[in-house]
Design a protein around this motif. Structure first.
Motif, mmCIF file in Angstrom:
data_model
loop_
_atom_site.group_PDB
_atom_site.id
_atom_site.type_symbol
_atom_site.label_atom_id
_atom_site.label_comp_id
_atom_site.label_asym_id
_atom_site.label_seq_id
_atom_site.Cartn_x
_atom_site.Cartn_y
_atom_site.Cartn_z
ATOM 1 N N LYS A 12 0.855 -1.367 0.096
ATOM 2 C CA LYS A 12 -0.210 -0.092 0.115
ATOM 3 C C LYS A 12 0.969 1.373 0.182
ATOM 4 O O LYS A 12 0.435 2.563 0.196
ATOM 5 N N ALA A 13 2.033 1.246 0.032
ATOM 6 C CA ALA A 13 3.027 2.338 -0.275
ATOM 7 C C ALA A 13 3.335 3.002 -1.559
ATOM 8 O O ALA A 13 3.914 3.849 -1.952
ATOM 9 N N GLY A 14 2.680 2.139 -2.631
ATOM 10 C CA GLY A 14 2.665 2.681 -3.931
ATOM 11 C C GLY A 14 4.064 2.064 -4.829
ATOM 12 O O GLY A 14 4.150 2.528 -5.986
ATOM 13 N N ILE A 15 4.550 1.063 -4.213
ATOM 14 C CA ILE A 15 5.637 0.456 -5.050
ATOM 15 C C ILE A 15 5.344 -0.173 -6.079
ATOM 16 O O ILE A 15 5.930 -0.221 -7.155
ATOM 17 N N ILE A 20 4.896 -0.918 -12.156
ATOM 18 C CA ILE A 20 3.822 -1.043 -13.502
ATOM 19 C C ILE A 20 4.343 -0.014 -14.411
ATOM 20 O O ILE A 20 4.327 -0.089 -15.371
ATOM 21 N N ASP A 21 4.048 1.255 -13.684
ATOM 22 C CA ASP A 21 3.964 2.532 -14.501
ATOM 23 C C ASP A 21 5.372 2.511 -15.175
ATOM 24 O O ASP A 21 5.444 3.001 -16.001
ATOM 25 N N TYR A 22 6.382 2.374 -14.336
ATOM 26 C CA TYR A 22 7.854 2.547 -15.143
ATOM 27 C C TYR A 22 7.954 1.469 -16.105
ATOM 28 O O TYR A 22 8.405 1.765 -17.399
ATOM 29 N N PHE A 27 8.314 0.456 -22.122
ATOM 30 C CA PHE A 27 8.129 -0.247 -23.242
ATOM 31 C C PHE A 27 7.437 0.920 -24.074
ATOM 32 O O PHE A 27 7.634 0.561 -25.604
ATOM 33 N N PHE A 28 6.610 1.765 -23.791
ATOM 34 C CA PHE A 28 5.852 2.510 -24.637
ATOM 35 C C PHE A 28 6.681 3.694 -25.416
ATOM 36 O O PHE A 28 6.925 3.990 -26.588
ATOM 37 N N HIS A 29 7.862 4.148 -24.501
ATOM 38 C CA HIS A 29 8.729 5.156 -25.189
ATOM 39 C C HIS A 29 9.839 4.659 -25.635
ATOM 40 O O HIS A 29 10.642 5.449 -26.203
ATOM 41 N N ASN A 30 10.548 3.787 -25.106
ATOM 42 C CA ASN A 30 11.921 3.120 -25.655
ATOM 43 C C ASN A 30 11.697 1.706 -26.002
ATOM 44 O O ASN A 30 12.699 1.043 -25.890
ATOM 45 N N ASN A 31 10.775 1.564 -26.533
ATOM 46 C CA ASN A 31 10.570 -0.090 -26.853
ATOM 47 C C ASN A 31 10.911 -0.216 -28.294
ATOM 48 O O ASN A 31 10.708 0.192 -29.335
#
Length: 80
Positions: A12-15, A20-22, A27-31
């Motif tokens: 629950k600390a957002g890790i 997942i966001d990273y 993948f989207f920007h450097n794929n």
């Protein structure tokens, strides 16, 4: 993606969300792989997390199984 887990003491600390966001961003920007989908075999107790992260169920046939196949379509990020 396999074996993503967060230590009980920092849940629950957002890790997990950060990880997942990273991965999505990378993948989207450097794929350079040509990958379009991120897939997971999510434990049943973790499917809510993946749903919040935008993952969809691959099939309904594993609905009563201990793990569910889920995916995220990276093309969705072109509208984000």
């Amino acid at each position: 993606m396999g074996r993503l887990a967060v230590c009980e003491g920092v849940k629950k600390a957002g890790i997990g969300t950060f990880i997942i966001d990273y991965i999505k961003y990378s993948f989207f920007h450097n794929n350079k792989t040509g990958c379009r989908f991120i897939t997971v075999d999510a434990y049943a107790q973790s499917t809510g997390f993946y749903e919040k992260m935008g993952f969809s169920y691959l099939t309904e046939s594993d609905k009563s199984e201990p793990t569910r196949q889920m995916y995220f379509d990276l093309m969705r990020m072109s509208s984000i």
